[in-house]
Design a protein around this motif. Structure first.
Motif, PDB file in Angstrom:
ATOM      1  N   LEU A 352       0.832  -1.213   0.000  1.00 44.23           N
ATOM      2  CA  LEU A 352       0.000   0.000   0.000  1.00 44.23           C
ATOM      3  C   LEU A 352       0.865   1.261   0.000  1.00 44.23           C
ATOM      4  O   LEU A 352       0.531   2.256  -0.647  1.00 44.23           O
ATOM      5  N   ASN A 353       1.967   1.199   0.718  1.00 43.64           N
ATOM      6  CA  ASN A 353       2.867   2.367   0.720  1.00 43.64           C
ATOM      7  C   ASN A 353       3.396   2.626  -0.686  1.00 43.64           C
ATOM      8  O   ASN A 353       3.574   3.776  -1.097  1.00 43.64           O
ATOM      9  N   GLN A 356       0.668   4.243  -2.659  1.00 44.35           N
ATOM     10  CA  GLN A 356       0.463   5.644  -2.251  1.00 44.35           C
ATOM     11  C   GLN A 356       1.375   6.586  -3.044  1.00 44.35           C
ATOM     12  O   GLN A 356       0.983   7.708  -3.372  1.00 44.35           O
ATOM     13  N   HIS A 359      -0.469   6.886  -6.467  1.00 43.94           N
ATOM     14  CA  HIS A 359      -1.824   7.454  -6.560  1.00 43.94           C
ATOM     15  C   HIS A 359      -2.010   8.579  -5.551  1.00 43.94           C
ATOM     16  O   HIS A 359      -2.041   8.348  -4.341  1.00 43.94           O
ATOM     17  N   ILE A 362      -4.457   8.510  -2.483  1.00 46.87           N
ATOM     18  CA  ILE A 362      -4.192   7.817  -1.209  1.00 46.87           C
ATOM     19  C   ILE A 362      -3.461   8.789  -0.289  1.00 46.87           C
ATOM     20  O   ILE A 362      -2.257   9.026  -0.420  1.00 46.87           O
ATOM     21  N   ASP A 364      -3.315   8.607   3.146  1.00 44.20           N
ATOM     22  CA  ASP A 364      -2.617   7.970   4.267  1.00 44.20           C
ATOM     23  C   ASP A 364      -2.889   6.468   4.240  1.00 44.20           C
ATOM     24  O   ASP A 364      -3.969   6.019   3.838  1.00 44.20           O
ATOM     25  N   VAL A 365      -1.872   5.740   4.669  1.00 40.33           N
ATOM     26  CA  VAL A 365      -1.981   4.285   4.802  1.00 40.33           C
ATOM     27  C   VAL A 365      -1.553   3.970   6.223  1.00 40.33           C
ATOM     28  O   VAL A 365      -0.521   4.464   6.680  1.00 40.33           O
ATOM     29  N   ILE A 374      -7.045   2.858   4.621  1.00 36.71           N
ATOM     30  CA  ILE A 374      -6.491   3.595   3.480  1.00 36.71           C
ATOM     31  C   ILE A 374      -7.344   4.843   3.333  1.00 36.71           C
ATOM     32  O   ILE A 374      -8.512   4.757   2.939  1.00 36.71           O
ATOM     33  N   ARG A 380      -4.032  16.325  -1.085  1.00 36.38           N
ATOM     34  CA  ARG A 380      -3.166  15.883   0.016  1.00 36.38           C
ATOM     35  C   ARG A 380      -2.888  16.988   1.028  1.00 36.38           C
ATOM     36  O   ARG A 380      -2.521  16.700   2.165  1.00 36.38           O
TER      37      ARG A 380
END
Ligand code: PMP
Length: 443
Positions: A352-353, A356, A359, A362, A364-365, A374, A380
């Motif tokens: 996921l990081n 991020q 994309h 995203i 924060d994860v 997510i 941002r």
């Protein structure tokens, strides 16, 4: 036979006979799930879905050992807890062994709501006080006093006025909360900053000649948006609450039973010295069967008893429920599911990081073990919640046979809390589909 009604008839009967307030996933096009096994669910058309959200089916849907123990006990005896029964006693003994020694007395109930309701009764009886501090956007259950301490729920209700015994501390969210981390290497003690707010609430309560009975919080904030408590938060809050004569309740209904991978209970993430006075358990405890519990100290249990607090719960702790709960603990241990949660959790967070970086949406994860959030944002910097986008992502994941839910007050946080048997291969599929969907999302 796994399906009697046609899909259309099922939708029709649901609309006709079930209250509209009862939530239904994908209301515009609900799924008719007819069976499930491990981390997979099957609809009436035979499609297989990857289940990323059923934390209740903790050791996997319909685990054969759990089902076997349920059937065996159901065919032998099911009665209330007014008789001695080995299942309840062996379960209580085993459960207590998983807690720090001070937490040594159990009460068995049927739902997380009942557990939290009893926790409030115990706290108010023990402290002879009435006021409760809760965390904003929390959800603790559907009974009247629990809606009162569940801003997540009452904020949606047009007819609701929060009673004056309830005090709300802001969400200790270092991404989007009152105090935010600016960069990863910052040295700010966010736990202390947010805890100081609770200290202020206590002072204001005392100025008004009221007394704190309890502080209640999930040990990881699920409904508020899959938020990890900053370190030092509970340590400080618990100290302030106890100094004011209150007790500390940890709601582990969603996050308990090893989901975090490193510990049985999520409050343990805050340090060995951070120990609540009352812990409430539910959802995963019976792998889908309704059993819940309150675990507390001998002193609190005794106060309740001595004050005439007789307690009887018709179904709580019955032999079938306890047989199931015993086998759930057995499976967690024998299949090393905490280790799996830990390893697969790290694996998913890592993927996921990477997503991020690719994309913008995203924001924060975060997470630990198989408890991951997510946060989708339109920007941002402003962190404007990407609400419709999050809904679209969930709908498209469903079209790709992946079940994911959303949470947080705005519903812009994708929530992963799959059965503990979730694998790295499952994670790869989820990430691949999510990546595709986000790449094609029109903002
Ligand atoms: N506490 C938490 C943290 C929960 O998530 C829930 C259920 N979503 C409850 C309590 C209430 O549990 P139940 O639905 O079993 O009454």
């Amino acid at each position: 036979v796994t399906s009697i009604l046609s899909y259309e008839d099922a939708v029709d009967l649901r609309n006709r006979y079930i209250g509209k307030s009862c939530s239904l996933f994908y209301r515009d096009d609900p799924l008719k799930i007819v069976r499930a096994y491990k981390q997979y669910m099957y609809d009436d058309k035979g499609n297989e879905y990857l289940d990323c959200i059923n934390n209740v089916a903790h050791v996997g849907h319909c685990h054969p050992l759990v089902v076997q123990s349920e059937c065996h006990q159901a065919a032998t005896l099911c009665t209330n807890s007014r008789f001695l029964h080995d299942n309840m006693l062996l379960y209580a003994q085993k459960l207590v062994s998983l807690f720090p020694p001070s937490l040594s007395v159990c009460f068995f109930v049927n739902s997380g709501s009942e557990a939290n309701d009893l926790a409030l009764q115990l706290a108010q009886c023990h402290t002879q006080a009435g006021d409760v501090i809760t965390v904003d956007d929390a959800y603790h259950g559907h009974l009247i006093p629990l809606v009162a301490i569940s801003p997540y729920k009452y904020k949606q209700r047009k007819f609701y006025n929060k009673p004056d015994w309830v005090h709300v501390a802001s969400v200790p969210d270092t991404y989007n909360g009152r105090y935010r981390r600016q960069s990863d290497d910052e040295n700010t003690d966010f736990g202390l900053l947010y805890a100081k707010e609770v200290e202020n609430i206590i002072k204001n309560v005392q100025i008004r000649n009221r007394k704190i009975a309890a502080f209640i919080a999930e040990s990881l904030l699920s409904c508020a948006g899959q938020i990890l408590l900053p370190s030092n938060y509970l340590r400080n809050v618990y100290q302030y609450v106890r100094e004011a004569g209150g007790v500390c309740i940890a709601d582990e209904v969603q996050v308990g039973f090893g989901r975090v991978g490193t510990h049985w209970w999520a409050f343990q993430l805050q340090g060995e010295d951070v120990i609540p006075d009352i812990v409430t358990l539910g959802k995963p405890m019976g792998n889908g069967h309704p059993i819940s519990a309150v675990v507390t100290t001998a002193a609190i249990a005794d106060s309740f008893y001595k004050a005439g607090g007789g307690y009887f719960n018709t179904f709580g702790g019955n032999p079938v429920s306890c047989a199931i709960a015993l086998s759930v603990l057995h499976v967690i241990e024998s299949e090393d599911l905490m280790k799996n949660a830990y390893e697969v959790g790290i694996y998913i967070l890592d993927l996921l990081n990477q997503l991020q970086i690719k994309h913008e949406i995203i924001g924060d994860v975060r997470g630990i073990g198989l408890f991951i959030g997510i946060e989708l944002v339109r920007d941002r910097v402003t962190k404007e919640p990407a609400i419709t986008e999050a809904k679209t992502v969930c709908d498209l994941l469903k079209k790709n046979f992946i079940i994911v839910s959303r949470d947080g007050l705005h519903g812009n946080i994708l929530k992963l809390k799959p059965p503990m048997v979730f694998t790295k291969q499952n994670a790869n599929i989820f990430i691949e589909k999510l990546d595709n969907i986000l790449s094609n999302l029109i903002l």
